[in-house]
Design an enzyme around this catalytic site. Sequence first.
Site, PDB file in Angstrom:
ATOM      1  N   ARG A 188      32.982  55.680  59.638  1.00  0.00           N
ATOM      2  CA  ARG A 188      33.434  56.328  58.399  1.00  0.00           C
ATOM      3  C   ARG A 188      32.740  57.663  58.188  1.00  0.00           C
ATOM      4  O   ARG A 188      33.362  58.650  57.828  1.00  0.00           O
ATOM      5  CB  ARG A 188      33.117  55.435  57.186  1.00  0.00           C
ATOM      6  CG  ARG A 188      34.039  54.265  57.023  1.00  0.00           C
ATOM      7  CD  ARG A 188      33.561  53.385  55.868  1.00  0.00           C
ATOM      8  NE  ARG A 188      34.241  52.108  55.874  1.00  0.00           N
ATOM      9  CZ  ARG A 188      35.408  51.881  55.274  1.00  0.00           C
ATOM     10  NH1 ARG A 188      35.999  52.849  54.619  1.00  0.00           N
ATOM     11  NH2 ARG A 188      35.978  50.710  55.336  1.00  0.00           N
ATOM     12  N   LYS A 199      49.027  55.398  38.698  1.00  0.00           N
ATOM     13  CA  LYS A 199      49.780  55.358  39.961  1.00  0.00           C
ATOM     14  C   LYS A 199      51.297  55.231  39.737  1.00  0.00           C
ATOM     15  O   LYS A 199      52.081  55.900  40.402  1.00  0.00           O
ATOM     16  CB  LYS A 199      49.275  54.181  40.799  1.00  0.00           C
ATOM     17  CG  LYS A 199      49.795  54.158  42.212  1.00  0.00           C
ATOM     18  CD  LYS A 199      48.953  55.053  43.076  1.00  0.00           C
ATOM     19  CE  LYS A 199      49.379  55.002  44.528  1.00  0.00           C
ATOM     20  NZ  LYS A 199      48.446  55.770  45.371  1.00  0.00           N
ATOM     21  N   GLY A 241      34.682  45.027  23.821  1.00  0.00           N
ATOM     22  CA  GLY A 241      33.455  45.397  24.515  1.00  0.00           C
ATOM     23  C   GLY A 241      32.515  44.226  24.606  1.00  0.00           C
ATOM     24  O   GLY A 241      32.634  43.260  23.854  1.00  0.00           O
ATOM     25  N   SER A 267      47.809  63.991  53.360  1.00  0.00           N
ATOM     26  CA  SER A 267      47.595  62.904  54.311  1.00  0.00           C
ATOM     27  C   SER A 267      48.888  62.195  54.668  1.00  0.00           C
ATOM     28  O   SER A 267      48.919  61.375  55.568  1.00  0.00           O
ATOM     29  CB  SER A 267      46.645  61.897  53.673  1.00  0.00           C
ATOM     30  OG  SER A 267      47.283  61.297  52.557  1.00  0.00           O
ATOM     31  N   GLY A 268      49.957  62.487  53.922  1.00  0.00           N
ATOM     32  CA  GLY A 268      51.180  61.716  54.128  1.00  0.00           C
ATOM     33  C   GLY A 268      51.264  60.571  53.131  1.00  0.00           C
ATOM     34  O   GLY A 268      52.249  59.857  53.073  1.00  0.00           O
ATOM     35  N   GLY A 269      50.229  60.398  52.322  1.00  0.00           N
ATOM     36  CA  GLY A 269      50.235  59.376  51.277  1.00  0.00           C
ATOM     37  C   GLY A 269      50.940  59.879  50.025  1.00  0.00           C
ATOM     38  O   GLY A 269      51.268  61.059  49.925  1.00  0.00           O
ATOM     39  N   VAL A 270      51.168  58.965  49.074  1.00  0.00           N
ATOM     40  CA  VAL A 270      51.918  59.302  47.862  1.00  0.00           C
ATOM     41  C   VAL A 270      51.217  60.403  47.050  1.00  0.00           C
ATOM     42  O   VAL A 270      51.820  61.411  46.695  1.00  0.00           O
ATOM     43  CB  VAL A 270      52.039  58.077  46.912  1.00  0.00           C
ATOM     44  CG1 VAL A 270      53.050  58.344  45.821  1.00  0.00           C
ATOM     45  CG2 VAL A 270      52.378  56.831  47.676  1.00  0.00           C
ATOM     46  N   ASP A 271      49.934  60.193  46.756  1.00  0.00           N
ATOM     47  CA  ASP A 271      49.251  61.094  45.827  1.00  0.00           C
ATOM     48  C   ASP A 271      49.206  62.529  46.333  1.00  0.00           C
ATOM     49  O   ASP A 271      49.558  63.464  45.609  1.00  0.00           O
ATOM     50  CB  ASP A 271      47.822  60.608  45.553  1.00  0.00           C
ATOM     51  CG  ASP A 271      47.788  59.164  45.092  1.00  0.00           C
ATOM     52  OD1 ASP A 271      48.861  58.663  44.686  1.00  0.00           O
ATOM     53  OD2 ASP A 271      46.725  58.540  45.156  1.00  0.00           O
ATOM     54  N   SER A 272      48.778  62.702  47.585  1.00  0.00           N
ATOM     55  CA  SER A 272      48.648  64.076  48.077  1.00  0.00           C
ATOM     56  C   SER A 272      50.023  64.723  48.239  1.00  0.00           C
ATOM     57  O   SER A 272      50.171  65.925  48.033  1.00  0.00           O
ATOM     58  CB  SER A 272      47.838  64.131  49.369  1.00  0.00           C
ATOM     59  OG  SER A 272      48.510  63.521  50.433  1.00  0.00           O
ATOM     60  N   THR A 273      51.040  63.936  48.563  1.00  0.00           N
ATOM     61  CA  THR A 273      52.377  64.515  48.716  1.00  0.00           C
ATOM     62  C   THR A 273      52.935  64.951  47.360  1.00  0.00           C
ATOM     63  O   THR A 273      53.490  66.041  47.224  1.00  0.00           O
ATOM     64  CB  THR A 273      53.350  63.511  49.371  1.00  0.00           C
ATOM     65  OG1 THR A 273      52.753  63.007  50.559  1.00  0.00           O
ATOM     66  CG2 THR A 273      54.672  64.162  49.718  1.00  0.00           C
ATOM     67  N   LYS A 321      40.796  38.383  49.182  1.00  0.00           N
ATOM     68  CA  LYS A 321      39.709  39.266  48.730  1.00  0.00           C
ATOM     69  C   LYS A 321      39.361  38.877  47.300  1.00  0.00           C
ATOM     70  O   LYS A 321      40.256  38.917  46.465  1.00  0.00           O
ATOM     71  CB  LYS A 321      40.151  40.713  48.759  1.00  0.00           C
ATOM     72  CG  LYS A 321      39.103  41.664  48.137  1.00  0.00           C
ATOM     73  CD  LYS A 321      39.577  43.078  48.053  1.00  0.00           C
ATOM     74  CE  LYS A 321      38.484  43.930  47.419  1.00  0.00           C
ATOM     75  NZ  LYS A 321      38.785  45.340  47.401  1.00  0.00           N
ATOM     76  N   TYR A 348      36.064  43.563  19.841  1.00  0.00           N
ATOM     77  CA  TYR A 348      34.867  44.293  19.398  1.00  0.00           C
ATOM     78  C   TYR A 348      35.268  45.366  18.396  1.00  0.00           C
ATOM     79  O   TYR A 348      34.559  45.611  17.419  1.00  0.00           O
ATOM     80  CB  TYR A 348      34.169  44.939  20.603  1.00  0.00           C
ATOM     81  CG  TYR A 348      32.857  45.636  20.255  1.00  0.00           C
ATOM     82  CD1 TYR A 348      31.650  44.951  20.379  1.00  0.00           C
ATOM     83  CD2 TYR A 348      32.833  46.955  19.800  1.00  0.00           C
ATOM     84  CE1 TYR A 348      30.450  45.568  20.052  1.00  0.00           C
ATOM     85  CE2 TYR A 348      31.636  47.581  19.472  1.00  0.00           C
ATOM     86  CZ  TYR A 348      30.445  46.883  19.600  1.00  0.00           C
ATOM     87  OH  TYR A 348      29.263  47.508  19.278  1.00  0.00           O
TER      88      TYR A 348
HETATM   89  N1  GLN Z   1      31.197  40.888  22.274  1.00  0.00           N
HETATM   90  C1  GLN Z   1      32.108  40.598  21.226  1.00  0.00           C
HETATM   91  C2  GLN Z   1      32.296  39.086  21.043  1.00  0.00           C
HETATM   92  O1  GLN Z   1      31.882  38.300  21.853  1.00  0.00           O
HETATM   93  C3  GLN Z   1      33.451  41.237  21.492  1.00  0.00           C
HETATM   94  C4  GLN Z   1      34.166  40.668  22.686  1.00  0.00           C
HETATM   95  C5  GLN Z   1      35.379  41.478  23.094  1.00  0.00           C
HETATM   96  O2  GLN Z   1      35.570  42.593  22.627  1.00  0.00           O
HETATM   97  N2  GLN Z   1      36.172  40.926  24.018  1.00  0.00           N
HETATM   98  O3  GLN Z   1      32.888  38.674  20.057  1.00  0.00           O
END
Ligand code: GLN
Length: 548
Positions: free
Chosen positions: A320, A402, A70, A247-253, A540, A98
């Site tokens: 859309r 998926k 985190g 729709s003919g797509g994977v999920d709905s089918t 992208k 973390y």
């Molecule tokens: N924020 C924490 C750190 O910098 C944990 C990072 C992580 O969990 N990738 O050490």
Amino acid sequence: MAANGDTNGVSIGEPHKTFDTILVLDFGSQYSHLITRRLRELNVYSEMLPCTQKLADLTWKPKGIILSGGPYSVYSSDAPHADPAVFELGVPILGICYGLQEIAWSLDNKNVVSGEKREYGHATVKIQKHSGKEAHIDRLFQDLGEDLEVWMSHGDKLSQLPAGFEPVASTPNAPFAGIASTDRPLFGIQFHPEVTHTPKGKQLLSNFAVTICGARQDWTMEKFVDKEIERIRAMVGPKGQVIGAVSGGVDSTVAAKLMKEAIGDRFHAVLVDNGVLRLDEAKTVKKTLTEHLGINLTVIDSTDLFLGRLKGVSDPERKRKIIGNTFIEVFQDTAKSIAEAAKDSPKAGEIEFLLQGTLYPDVIESISFKGPSATIKTHHNVGGLLENMHLKLIEPLRELFKDEVRALGTNLGIPEELVWRHPFPGPGLAIRIIGEINEEQLRIAREADKIFIDEIVAAGLYRKISQAFAAVFPDTAKAVGVMGDKRVHGKVVTLRAVETTDFMTADWYPFEFDFLKRVSRRIVNEVDGACRVTYDITSKPPGTIEME
Ligand code: GLN
């Protein structure tokens, strides 16, 4: 009838009630969902919940818990922390990054500090061996050799070991790259085993889930399908009916086929032809769904309504919106008449449910931990539909990724080419025709797309490419050509093909020149009105996958 959970005390599904489950508590790392995926790839069922989950509210018991990485620092005042009950549950716990710091922090508040420098990227950890009554702590790194290639991404570190812990892996930079408690099943690693940059990471996760937690590796689509059919039957009841758009797509089918297997013709599939589908799409989908898959399908041709409303509209967002709103309108009218007709059936009751092909990534997206300021996305359209028609949602693919949906589709006898079909956007060709839409533009887009896709299939590249299509430039951007000694002023077709794993970023596909030559020649020769072909070489970001 319970919408989910137990019916008359009999477990009717939710995989965590029938499959051994590793719970991933998400502290907001961009990799958290990958932990769940890797475990599923090992045929161990896993679910992710936000790190704030109270254990008392959980109606099932996990075989083990993984605390994810985190972005926070455990020692800061706004940092998220796990429910202390997590550490009292008595099941093995693995903290990743973390998560490791969180274990140390919750056992001894002073042992996590900001490191002198961030450690980001590849590293090699040395695995330490223990003997005697400590040998059991080596199980996490069992069969991984002496040196392990790993991916690090952290700035904080443990300043010292929590009491009762031993190091099981280290780097010169991080003496506590792996730690384990000698008297409780608590493990922590500073690196990320869930990313592919840690090549043997999956083995480590297997060591934790299978060897340490003792989770059975029985999460397969063969098993899932039987349980899920039972669950749907219990939910819908002996007379209930369900409606859903395909729709003919994977999920709905796949979702539709699953419903058909569970409740037969009490599931009503609706395909709305919005006039911006691909060449012969409505016909092909009808044939596959009814003839091959035996699904009870109603096709509504609303081409004129959609194209009428799209006339003169060139703004992509408006296109859309018009398509989305008109779709809801048509679907609702159709659903009402199907519901009316269904009422008279002696064998069945009213339509009570709306089928949605929601997948696990959508669920993760809505529950993943984003801190206090995050808002949760709502599905406005479906919400309105449910309210107006007094329907409840049924989402049989809600627990699946998926690749699992594809495996399930194959298992249900859905043809391979459909199971591996590229995604197709809801607004269809409307956003592949830049600017205003008219009959000629649609014909050119359809015919060129068919040639392009046929050639991709013939070259054996369809599965390698994630999404491919032909688009057309607006009528105001024609180009000059010479055809049969005659000067023509014709349409510009542009081809796009991308490779991606998550559709968040994508690279254009590097076709051989001969392939592009062949496709270009065929389009100009076979598609009336097309006089130029270009290939889009934009990644992208900054481009998007679709044109508009
Ligand atoms: N924020 C924490 C750190 O910098 C944990 C990072 C992580 O969990 N990738 O050490």
